[in-house]
Motif scaffolding. Structure first.
Motif, PDB file in Angstrom:
ATOM      1  N   LYS A 114       0.679  -1.253  -0.026  1.00 11.18           N
ATOM      2  CA  LYS A 114       0.010   0.063  -0.017  1.00 11.18           C
ATOM      3  C   LYS A 114       0.953   1.179   0.158  1.00 11.18           C
ATOM      4  O   LYS A 114       0.545   2.169  -0.792  1.00 11.18           O
ATOM      5  CB  LYS A 114      -0.840  -0.087   1.322  1.00 11.18           C
ATOM      6  CG  LYS A 114      -2.121  -1.115   1.054  1.00 11.18           C
ATOM      7  CD  LYS A 114      -2.855  -0.922   2.297  1.00 11.18           C
ATOM      8  CE  LYS A 114      -3.825  -2.003   2.421  1.00 11.18           C
ATOM      9  NZ  LYS A 114      -4.775  -2.053   3.608  1.00 11.18           N
ATOM     10  N   ARG A 279     -14.598 -10.910 -11.355  1.00 12.00           N
ATOM     11  CA  ARG A 279     -13.525  -9.973 -11.377  1.00 12.00           C
ATOM     12  C   ARG A 279     -13.819  -8.831 -11.915  1.00 12.00           C
ATOM     13  O   ARG A 279     -13.563  -7.676 -11.080  1.00 12.00           O
ATOM     14  CB  ARG A 279     -12.334 -10.529 -11.606  1.00 12.00           C
ATOM     15  CG  ARG A 279     -10.838  -9.722 -11.364  1.00 12.00           C
ATOM     16  CD  ARG A 279      -9.700 -10.231 -11.859  1.00 12.00           C
ATOM     17  NE  ARG A 279      -8.551  -9.413 -11.330  1.00 12.00           N
ATOM     18  CZ  ARG A 279      -8.009  -8.252 -12.324  1.00 12.00           C
ATOM     19  NH1 ARG A 279      -8.709  -8.166 -13.402  1.00 12.00           N
ATOM     20  NH2 ARG A 279      -6.985  -7.535 -11.774  1.00 12.00           N
ATOM     21  N   ARG A 282     -16.145  -6.822  -9.648  1.00 11.86           N
ATOM     22  CA  ARG A 282     -15.836  -6.285  -8.457  1.00 11.86           C
ATOM     23  C   ARG A 282     -15.031  -5.079  -8.743  1.00 11.86           C
ATOM     24  O   ARG A 282     -15.158  -4.135  -8.116  1.00 11.86           O
ATOM     25  CB  ARG A 282     -14.991  -7.229  -7.805  1.00 11.86           C
ATOM     26  CG  ARG A 282     -15.714  -8.480  -7.236  1.00 11.86           C
ATOM     27  CD  ARG A 282     -14.755  -9.216  -6.136  1.00 11.86           C
ATOM     28  NE  ARG A 282     -13.422  -9.851  -6.829  1.00 11.86           N
ATOM     29  CZ  ARG A 282     -13.506 -10.799  -7.435  1.00 11.86           C
ATOM     30  NH1 ARG A 282     -14.461 -11.953  -7.204  1.00 11.86           N
ATOM     31  NH2 ARG A 282     -12.112 -11.422  -8.155  1.00 11.86           N
ATOM     32  N   SER A 287     -15.885  -0.960  -4.715  1.00 13.13           N
ATOM     33  CA  SER A 287     -16.121  -1.108  -3.392  1.00 13.13           C
ATOM     34  C   SER A 287     -14.747  -1.891  -2.788  1.00 13.13           C
ATOM     35  O   SER A 287     -14.600  -1.577  -1.519  1.00 13.13           O
ATOM     36  CB  SER A 287     -17.198  -2.333  -3.250  1.00 13.13           C
ATOM     37  OG  SER A 287     -16.760  -3.475  -3.764  1.00 13.13           O
ATOM     38  N   GLU A 288     -13.957  -2.413  -3.630  1.00 16.41           N
ATOM     39  CA  GLU A 288     -12.736  -2.850  -3.188  1.00 16.41           C
ATOM     40  C   GLU A 288     -11.588  -2.007  -3.525  1.00 16.41           C
ATOM     41  O   GLU A 288     -11.484  -1.728  -4.869  1.00 16.41           O
ATOM     42  CB  GLU A 288     -12.475  -4.445  -3.370  1.00 16.41           C
ATOM     43  CG  GLU A 288     -13.628  -5.169  -2.850  1.00 16.41           C
ATOM     44  CD  GLU A 288     -13.354  -6.585  -3.147  1.00 16.41           C
ATOM     45  OE1 GLU A 288     -12.449  -6.929  -3.980  1.00 16.41           O
ATOM     46  OE2 GLU A 288     -14.051  -7.464  -2.904  1.00 16.41           O
ATOM     47  N   PRO A 289     -10.520  -1.618  -2.827  1.00 15.05           N
ATOM     48  CA  PRO A 289      -9.404  -0.987  -3.270  1.00 15.05           C
ATOM     49  C   PRO A 289      -8.537  -1.607  -4.218  1.00 15.05           C
ATOM     50  O   PRO A 289      -8.334  -3.007  -3.830  1.00 15.05           O
ATOM     51  CB  PRO A 289      -8.414  -0.670  -2.149  1.00 15.05           C
ATOM     52  CG  PRO A 289      -8.978  -1.690  -0.860  1.00 15.05           C
ATOM     53  CD  PRO A 289     -10.278  -2.158  -1.269  1.00 15.05           C
ATOM     54  N   ILE A 290      -8.054  -1.324  -5.173  1.00 16.06           N
ATOM     55  CA  ILE A 290      -7.262  -1.905  -6.401  1.00 16.06           C
ATOM     56  C   ILE A 290      -5.928  -1.181  -6.362  1.00 16.06           C
ATOM     57  O   ILE A 290      -5.889  -0.126  -6.568  1.00 16.06           O
ATOM     58  CB  ILE A 290      -8.181  -1.887  -7.644  1.00 16.06           C
ATOM     59  CG1 ILE A 290      -9.516  -2.623  -7.675  1.00 16.06           C
ATOM     60  CG2 ILE A 290      -7.135  -2.506  -8.864  1.00 16.06           C
ATOM     61  CD1 ILE A 290     -10.287  -2.412  -8.890  1.00 16.06           C
ATOM     62  N   GLU A 294      -2.076  -4.707  -9.595  1.00 17.25           N
ATOM     63  CA  GLU A 294      -3.057  -5.751  -9.675  1.00 17.25           C
ATOM     64  C   GLU A 294      -3.614  -5.716 -11.277  1.00 17.25           C
ATOM     65  O   GLU A 294      -4.591  -6.257 -11.735  1.00 17.25           O
ATOM     66  CB  GLU A 294      -3.982  -5.779  -8.713  1.00 17.25           C
ATOM     67  CG  GLU A 294      -3.661  -6.208  -7.232  1.00 17.25           C
ATOM     68  CD  GLU A 294      -4.826  -5.967  -6.184  1.00 17.25           C
ATOM     69  OE1 GLU A 294      -5.853  -5.496  -6.542  1.00 17.25           O
ATOM     70  OE2 GLU A 294      -4.541  -6.198  -4.995  1.00 17.25           O
ATOM     71  N   ARG A 311     -17.755   4.996  -7.668  1.00 17.74           N
ATOM     72  CA  ARG A 311     -17.785   5.145  -6.142  1.00 17.74           C
ATOM     73  C   ARG A 311     -17.738   6.657  -5.919  1.00 17.74           C
ATOM     74  O   ARG A 311     -18.639   7.190  -4.908  1.00 17.74           O
ATOM     75  CB  ARG A 311     -16.659   4.651  -5.417  1.00 17.74           C
ATOM     76  CG  ARG A 311     -16.513   4.583  -4.110  1.00 17.74           C
ATOM     77  CD  ARG A 311     -15.351   4.029  -3.397  1.00 17.74           C
ATOM     78  NE  ARG A 311     -14.151   4.715  -4.060  1.00 17.74           N
ATOM     79  CZ  ARG A 311     -13.163   4.315  -4.739  1.00 17.74           C
ATOM     80  NH1 ARG A 311     -13.503   2.784  -5.330  1.00 17.74           N
ATOM     81  NH2 ARG A 311     -12.022   4.879  -4.906  1.00 17.74           N
TER      82      ARG A 311
END
Length: 475
Positions: A114, A279, A282, A287-290, A294, A311
């Motif tokens: 991160k 995938r 998503r 909703s999920e950090p990328i 990745e 978002r």
């Protein structure tokens, strides 16, 4: 007096008794020594066995540590980037305690990834900001040249350069959005079909896209949603164009829904496997950090940019339904609070936008669009026989109007030229008198648009020559 024989017999008896006592003690001592020797041997055997056990345990522990370092920890590090990688288990029961080591390693790797990703995003934001600024300056120069010169061949070259610049600007803009930057443009309220056409015009192969407009005339977007919707539509269309055959069409439908307006993109491409579709869903959900790592090598940022925008601007993109044409169906839902209304007569959509299949005069008045007027002295109210929208009336799904800003609604949607590239049109006056207003004409072909542009250029040249003959400045 005791006699000597008696004394001798007594002494002999005493000596014999003493000999027996000493012999018994010696025997007991020998037996005790034998027992002690046996115990010593047993202890020595146990000590040897314990030593061997310790040697085996040390060897097992060493093997477990070596297995942890050479196998499990590298696998855990790889798994942090590739979730499908399997981490080997411990060699034996003694290795179960190493799971805490792997957990600590996993947390440390996540924290470090991160941190590195945030640094990379910051660097890319700065770089893309400079690139975007340069591309916007180039765009202004090209627009100025398009207005200054009327030579058809030069105009075609300028339009081709403008289209290439638009594609580079789109890529830089998508990279900036993925890195958390602002979309880069502030626009005034625009027709929704113009935003869709603007996204279409930013792509290679845009001529394969068929837009079917089924919305009420005047359906528009609030100012802060225009550019995000254009970016999302452009990325969905780009994905459809890239993964479908060049001889197939990409179909876009604009339709009204209960909670807003949907933009549906269908392609006849290869489609996606269930895990790929999951995938992708998503990613676009946001909703999920990328992480940047990745997104592949080279990074594929389209879906990640869509997720950022959905978002941030409360939009919804769904990829869960296959297309009836065999490819992928993408549905963008623009909710009611992001919709507005623009008078299609005073401010019509661009000439290159797809015409709506609905006519304004065919619309049934909505309850909040009907004006109730007093009828009689009793104060009762009735509906007028021919309800007409009041000046500035808005559609039932429209929120309060945002302050109007004098800025171009969408730079991309323009008429098409002979080579299929977008052409820019001259802006019409904001309001046209009713007696001079011409009926709406169907969309023109590229050849007709090119002929109209040639006629406009010829007329401009003639006017300039006439002005020059009178001694005036043609500009």
């Amino acid at each position: 007096m005791i006699e000597i024989p008696e004394l001798a017999a007594g002494g002999l008896a005493a000596g014999t008794l003493s000999a027996f006592v000493l012999g018994g003690g010696l025997l007991r001592a020998r037996r005790a020594r034998a027992r002690q020797q046996a115990e010593i041997e047993a202890l020595r055997a146990r000590l040897d066995a314990t030593g061997q056990e310790l040697d085996r345990a040390a060897a097992a522990f060493t093997a477990e540590i070596e297995h942890l370092v050479t196998k499990r920890m590298p696998a855990e590090a790889t798994r942090s980037a590739h979730a499908h990688v399997q981490v080997p288990g411990p060699l034996g029961p003694a290795g179960t305690g190493t799971d805490r080591v792997l957990e600590g390693l996993r947390n440390a790797i996540a924290h470090e990834r991160k941190r590195v990703d945030a640094a990379a995003r910051a660097g890319m934001r700065g770089t893309t900001r400079e690139i975007q600024a340069g591309l916007y300056r180039l765009q202004d120069v090209l627009h100025g040249l398009q207005q200054r010169y009327d030579d058809p061949e030069l105009a075609q070259t300028l339009y081709a350069l403008d289209h290439e610049n638009e594609q580079s600007l789109r890529r830089a803009q998508v990279a900036a959005v993925v890195c958390g930057a602002w979309v880069g443009l502030a626009r005034e309220e625009s027709h929704l079909v113009d935003a869709v056409t603007g996204g279409q015009a930013r792509l290679v192969g845009y001529h394969r896209i068929q837009v079917h407009h089924h919305l009420e005339p005047g359906t528009a977007l609030v100012s802060h949603a225009v550019e995000p919707v254009a970016i999302i539509v452009a990325e969905l269309l780009d994905n459809a164009l890239r993964h479908s055959s060049p001889d197939t069409a990409v179909v876009v439908n604009l339709e009204r829904a209960h909670h807003g307006v949907t933009v549906t993109v269908d392609d006849a491409g290869v489609g996606m496997a269930p895990d790929e579709r999951a995938r992708a869903q998503r990613m676009v959900a946001g909703s999920e950090p990328i992480l940047l790592s990745e997104l592949g090598d080279p990074p594929r940022m389209g879906l990640a940019a869509i997720g950022q925008l959905t978002r941030q601007f409360d939009l919804t993109v769904d990829l869960s339904t296959p297309s009836p044409y065999g490819g992928v169906r993408a549905v963008l839902l623009v909710k009611n609070h992001l919709l507005s209304y623009i008078d299609p007569v005073l401010h019509p959509a661009s000439a290159s936008a797809a015409p709506t299949t609905r006519q304004q005069e065919d619309h049934e008045p909505q309850p909040d669009q009907v004006h109730l007027v007093p009828d009689g002295a009793d104060g009762t109210r009735r509906r007028p026989a021919s309800p007409e929208p009041a000046p500035g009336a808005r559609s039932p799904f429209e929120p309060a109007p945002a302050p109007a800003r004098h800025a171009p609604a969408d730079p991309a949607p323009e008429p098409l030229g002979e080579d299929g590239l977008p052409r820019r049109r001259r802006r019409a006056p904001a309001a046209v008198p009713a007696d001079l207003r011409r009926p709406a004409s169907p969309s023109r072909s590229p050849e007709e648009s090119a002929a109209a542009l040639g006629a406009l250029q010829s007329a401009t040249n003639a006017a300039r020559r006439a002005a020059a003959s009178e001694g005036s400045d043609p500009r």
